[in-house]
Design a protein around this motif. Structure first.
Motif, PDB file in Angstrom:
ATOM      1  N   ASP A 298       0.588  -0.715   0.415  1.00 23.85           N
ATOM      2  CA  ASP A 298       0.315   0.056  -0.368  1.00 23.85           C
ATOM      3  C   ASP A 298       0.998   1.256   0.265  1.00 23.85           C
ATOM      4  O   ASP A 298       2.011   1.373   0.332  1.00 23.85           O
ATOM      5  CB  ASP A 298      -0.847  -0.099   0.922  1.00 23.85           C
ATOM      6  CG  ASP A 298      -2.806   0.678   0.772  1.00 23.85           C
ATOM      7  OD1 ASP A 298      -2.212   1.875   0.018  1.00 23.85           O
ATOM      8  OD2 ASP A 298      -2.739   0.525   1.396  1.00 23.85           O
ATOM      9  N   LEU A 299       0.670   2.248  -0.202  1.00 23.99           N
ATOM     10  CA  LEU A 299       1.549   3.638   0.375  1.00 23.99           C
ATOM     11  C   LEU A 299       0.392   4.465   0.951  1.00 23.99           C
ATOM     12  O   LEU A 299      -0.578   5.501   1.190  1.00 23.99           O
ATOM     13  CB  LEU A 299       0.795   4.347  -1.475  1.00 23.99           C
ATOM     14  CG  LEU A 299       1.671   3.534  -2.457  1.00 23.99           C
ATOM     15  CD1 LEU A 299       0.568   4.493  -3.876  1.00 23.99           C
ATOM     16  CD2 LEU A 299       2.076   3.309  -2.791  1.00 23.99           C
ATOM     17  N   ASP A 300       1.708   4.814   1.211  1.00 29.81           N
ATOM     18  CA  ASP A 300       1.706   6.390   2.601  1.00 29.81           C
ATOM     19  C   ASP A 300       2.511   7.611   1.704  1.00 29.81           C
ATOM     20  O   ASP A 300       2.878   7.532   0.136  1.00 29.81           O
ATOM     21  CB  ASP A 300       2.797   5.881   3.670  1.00 29.81           C
ATOM     22  CG  ASP A 300       2.204   6.916   5.069  1.00 29.81           C
ATOM     23  OD1 ASP A 300       1.959   7.681   4.376  1.00 29.81           O
ATOM     24  OD2 ASP A 300       2.675   6.183   5.869  1.00 29.81           O
ATOM     25  N   TRP A 301       2.107   9.164   2.014  1.00 27.58           N
ATOM     26  CA  TRP A 301       2.729   9.675   1.650  1.00 27.58           C
ATOM     27  C   TRP A 301       3.199  10.438   2.239  1.00 27.58           C
ATOM     28  O   TRP A 301       3.170  10.654   3.596  1.00 27.58           O
ATOM     29  CB  TRP A 301       1.168  10.556   0.691  1.00 27.58           C
ATOM     30  CG  TRP A 301       0.636   9.804   0.223  1.00 27.58           C
ATOM     31  CD1 TRP A 301      -0.392   8.396   0.481  1.00 27.58           C
ATOM     32  CD2 TRP A 301       0.698   9.648  -1.781  1.00 27.58           C
ATOM     33  NE1 TRP A 301      -1.037   7.758  -0.694  1.00 27.58           N
ATOM     34  CE2 TRP A 301      -0.396   8.823  -2.067  1.00 27.58           C
ATOM     35  CE3 TRP A 301       0.893   9.380  -2.385  1.00 27.58           C
ATOM     36  CZ2 TRP A 301      -0.218   8.572  -3.337  1.00 27.58           C
ATOM     37  CZ3 TRP A 301       0.907  10.065  -3.883  1.00 27.58           C
ATOM     38  CH2 TRP A 301       0.413   8.773  -4.148  1.00 27.58           C
ATOM     39  N   ALA A 302       4.555  11.272   2.314  1.00 28.67           N
ATOM     40  CA  ALA A 302       4.297  12.371   2.180  1.00 28.67           C
ATOM     41  C   ALA A 302       5.139  14.194   1.661  1.00 28.67           C
ATOM     42  O   ALA A 302       5.413  13.583   0.123  1.00 28.67           O
ATOM     43  CB  ALA A 302       6.444  11.603   2.739  1.00 28.67           C
TER      44      ALA A 302
ATOM     45  N   ARG B 212      -1.809   6.762   5.258  1.00 31.96           N
ATOM     46  CA  ARG B 212      -2.835   6.310   3.714  1.00 31.96           C
ATOM     47  C   ARG B 212      -3.232   7.349   2.387  1.00 31.96           C
ATOM     48  O   ARG B 212      -3.550   6.880   1.080  1.00 31.96           O
ATOM     49  CB  ARG B 212      -3.036   5.193   3.580  1.00 31.96           C
ATOM     50  CG  ARG B 212      -2.161   3.900   3.407  1.00 31.96           C
ATOM     51  CD  ARG B 212      -1.811   2.620   3.618  1.00 31.96           C
ATOM     52  NE  ARG B 212      -3.237   2.576   5.281  1.00 31.96           N
ATOM     53  CZ  ARG B 212      -4.046   1.526   5.325  1.00 31.96           C
ATOM     54  NH1 ARG B 212      -4.653   0.458   4.272  1.00 31.96           N
ATOM     55  NH2 ARG B 212      -4.817   1.526   6.378  1.00 31.96           N
ATOM     56  N   GLU B 213      -4.630   7.921   3.618  1.00 38.06           N
ATOM     57  CA  GLU B 213      -5.388   8.944   3.363  1.00 38.06           C
ATOM     58  C   GLU B 213      -4.803  10.247   3.046  1.00 38.06           C
ATOM     59  O   GLU B 213      -5.889  10.738   2.372  1.00 38.06           O
ATOM     60  CB  GLU B 213      -6.317   9.066   4.376  1.00 38.06           C
ATOM     61  CG  GLU B 213      -7.215   7.716   4.821  1.00 38.06           C
ATOM     62  CD  GLU B 213      -7.648   6.895   3.707  1.00 38.06           C
ATOM     63  OE1 GLU B 213      -8.471   7.405   3.137  1.00 38.06           O
ATOM     64  OE2 GLU B 213      -7.947   5.611   4.184  1.00 38.06           O
ATOM     65  N   ALA B 214      -3.547  10.587   3.031  1.00 40.03           N
ATOM     66  CA  ALA B 214      -3.133  11.923   2.227  1.00 40.03           C
ATOM     67  C   ALA B 214      -4.291  11.978   0.600  1.00 40.03           C
ATOM     68  O   ALA B 214      -3.593  13.291   0.840  1.00 40.03           O
ATOM     69  CB  ALA B 214      -1.927  11.996   2.969  1.00 40.03           C
ATOM     70  N   ILE B 215      -3.233  10.435   0.051  1.00 43.11           N
ATOM     71  CA  ILE B 215      -3.488  10.854  -1.365  1.00 43.11           C
ATOM     72  C   ILE B 215      -5.118  11.718  -1.841  1.00 43.11           C
ATOM     73  O   ILE B 215      -4.721  12.669  -2.552  1.00 43.11           O
ATOM     74  CB  ILE B 215      -3.644   9.407  -1.960  1.00 43.11           C
ATOM     75  CG1 ILE B 215      -3.816   9.952  -3.425  1.00 43.11           C
ATOM     76  CG2 ILE B 215      -5.123   8.855  -1.910  1.00 43.11           C
ATOM     77  CD1 ILE B 215      -3.476   8.515  -4.304  1.00 43.11           C
ATOM     78  N   GLY B 216      -5.948  11.710  -0.679  1.00 43.68           N
ATOM     79  CA  GLY B 216      -7.441  12.578  -0.740  1.00 43.68           C
ATOM     80  C   GLY B 216      -7.236  13.802  -0.602  1.00 43.68           C
ATOM     81  O   GLY B 216      -7.842  14.934  -1.092  1.00 43.68           O
ATOM     82  N   GLN B 217      -6.180  14.586  -0.260  1.00 42.11           N
ATOM     83  CA  GLN B 217      -5.777  15.998  -0.110  1.00 42.11           C
ATOM     84  C   GLN B 217      -5.422  16.034  -1.681  1.00 42.11           C
ATOM     85  O   GLN B 217      -5.218  18.056  -1.471  1.00 42.11           O
ATOM     86  CB  GLN B 217      -4.734  16.110   0.594  1.00 42.11           C
ATOM     87  CG  GLN B 217      -5.451  15.983   2.146  1.00 42.11           C
ATOM     88  CD  GLN B 217      -4.253  16.225   2.955  1.00 42.11           C
ATOM     89  OE1 GLN B 217      -2.826  16.329   3.188  1.00 42.11           O
ATOM     90  NE2 GLN B 217      -3.890  15.063   3.706  1.00 42.11           N
ATOM     91  N   ALA B 218      -4.804  15.103  -2.474  1.00 36.36           N
ATOM     92  CA  ALA B 218      -4.279  16.197  -3.491  1.00 36.36           C
ATOM     93  C   ALA B 218      -5.633  17.061  -4.167  1.00 36.36           C
ATOM     94  O   ALA B 218      -6.767  15.855  -4.401  1.00 36.36           O
ATOM     95  CB  ALA B 218      -3.534  14.615  -4.702  1.00 36.36           C
ATOM     96  N   ASP B 219      -5.793  17.469  -5.444  1.00 33.52           N
ATOM     97  CA  ASP B 219      -6.760  18.340  -6.734  1.00 33.52           C
ATOM     98  C   ASP B 219      -5.882  17.633  -7.647  1.00 33.52           C
ATOM     99  O   ASP B 219      -6.901  17.817  -8.591  1.00 33.52           O
ATOM    100  CB  ASP B 219      -6.200  19.891  -6.777  1.00 33.52           C
ATOM    101  CG  ASP B 219      -6.394  20.302  -4.682  1.00 33.52           C
ATOM    102  OD1 ASP B 219      -7.340  20.636  -4.877  1.00 33.52           O
ATOM    103  OD2 ASP B 219      -5.204  21.165  -4.443  1.00 33.52           O
ATOM    104  N   VAL B 220      -4.831  17.049  -7.716  1.00 35.19           N
ATOM    105  CA  VAL B 220      -4.287  16.326  -9.292  1.00 35.19           C
ATOM    106  C   VAL B 220      -3.114  15.415  -9.009  1.00 35.19           C
ATOM    107  O   VAL B 220      -2.584  15.580  -7.550  1.00 35.19           O
ATOM    108  CB  VAL B 220      -3.665  17.259 -10.023  1.00 35.19           C
ATOM    109  CG1 VAL B 220      -3.432  17.226 -11.031  1.00 35.19           C
ATOM    110  CG2 VAL B 220      -4.307  18.378 -10.508  1.00 35.19           C
ATOM    111  N   VAL B 221      -4.210  13.930  -9.720  1.00 40.34           N
ATOM    112  CA  VAL B 221      -3.031  13.048  -8.861  1.00 40.34           C
ATOM    113  C   VAL B 221      -2.215  12.808 -10.764  1.00 40.34           C
ATOM    114  O   VAL B 221      -2.771  12.627 -11.486  1.00 40.34           O
ATOM    115  CB  VAL B 221      -3.476  11.776  -8.601  1.00 40.34           C
ATOM    116  CG1 VAL B 221      -3.480  10.465  -8.177  1.00 40.34           C
ATOM    117  CG2 VAL B 221      -4.733  12.181  -7.226  1.00 40.34           C
ATOM    118  N   LEU B 222      -0.622  12.686 -10.272  1.00 41.86           N
ATOM    119  CA  LEU B 222      -0.288  11.867 -11.379  1.00 41.86           C
ATOM    120  C   LEU B 222       0.649  10.944 -11.290  1.00 41.86           C
ATOM    121  O   LEU B 222       0.948  10.249  -9.755  1.00 41.86           O
ATOM    122  CB  LEU B 222       1.125  12.704 -11.801  1.00 41.86           C
ATOM    123  CG  LEU B 222       0.949  14.380 -12.017  1.00 41.86           C
ATOM    124  CD1 LEU B 222       1.771  14.590 -12.297  1.00 41.86           C
ATOM    125  CD2 LEU B 222      -0.601  14.397 -13.311  1.00 41.86           C
TER     126      LEU B 222
END
Length: 201
Positions: free
Chosen positions: A91-95, A120-130
């Motif tokens: 799974d992915l964490d984020w920093a 792991r839920e931090a990706i939900g803060q992104a306005d764009v995901v690459l």
């Protein structure tokens, strides 16, 4: 209309991955360097990125389209850039990425940010995901590297957030076999521009 990548004779994901990886390895290094600059230009000029406060991205490795210049351009543009950290279960964490000196070698030959883990839920803060990939169909079916990291992470993206897979131009419009857990992406980002993909339904 989707077409098999040149040399693809089977519809299995593993076979398609092998063919696309081999094609990437045949690309000249000079072309890869030029493409990295073009990808950075295309991404930073994309209206979705220009409006974004936070962009989730990744550090390219090997023969992937280069993202190093892109990451630095995003930071220079004042964006908050989130990068993945691979967890033991894939799974992915984020920093947060703050510059190349904030990266360290990690598992699978990857480079990861050394800052505070955001969860792991931090990706939900992104306005764009690459996201990375090896190919994508014209209807958004993305072929990943096979580890399933983004299969786990993409369901946490806030609905309506633009998700783009970064590819070489000839990797767009590939016939990608799909499975029930596969989530489509809305865009392909290449050196030639941002390609909207038609997502069924």
């Amino acid at each position: 209309m989707d077409t098999p990548h040149p040399g693809v004779s089977t519809v299995t994901k593993d076979a398609l991955r092998d063919q696309l990886r081999a094609a990437r390895k045949r690309r000249p290094l000079e072309a890869a360097a030029l493409l990295a600059a073009s990808v950075a230009d295309v991404a930073t000029e994309w209206s979705e990125v220009r409006r974004a406060a936070t962009v989730a991205a990744y550090v390219s490795v090997g023969s992937e389209p280069g993202t190093g210049l892109l990451l630095d351009a995003l930071v220079a543009a004042g964006k908050r850039v989130l990068l993945p950290v691979v967890l033991p279960g894939l799974d992915l964490d984020w920093a947060v990425y703050t510059g190349r000196d904030s990266l360290a070698p990690a598992v699978r030959g990857l480079f990861e940010p050394t800052g505070e883990r955001l969860g792991r839920e931090a990706i939900g803060q992104a306005d764009v995901v690459l996201v990375p990939g090896l190919g994508v169909s014209s209807t958004g079916e993305r072929l990943g590297q096979g580890g399933g990291c983004y299969d786990r992470a993409l369901p946490r993206v806030t609905p309506g957030t633009p998700v783009a897979v970064v590819l070489y131009d000839d990797e767009v419009g590939v016939a990608v076999p799909t499975e029930p857990h596969d989530l489509p992406v809305g865009f392909a980002l290449t050196a030639g521009g941002v390609v909207p993909l038609v997502i069924p339904g």
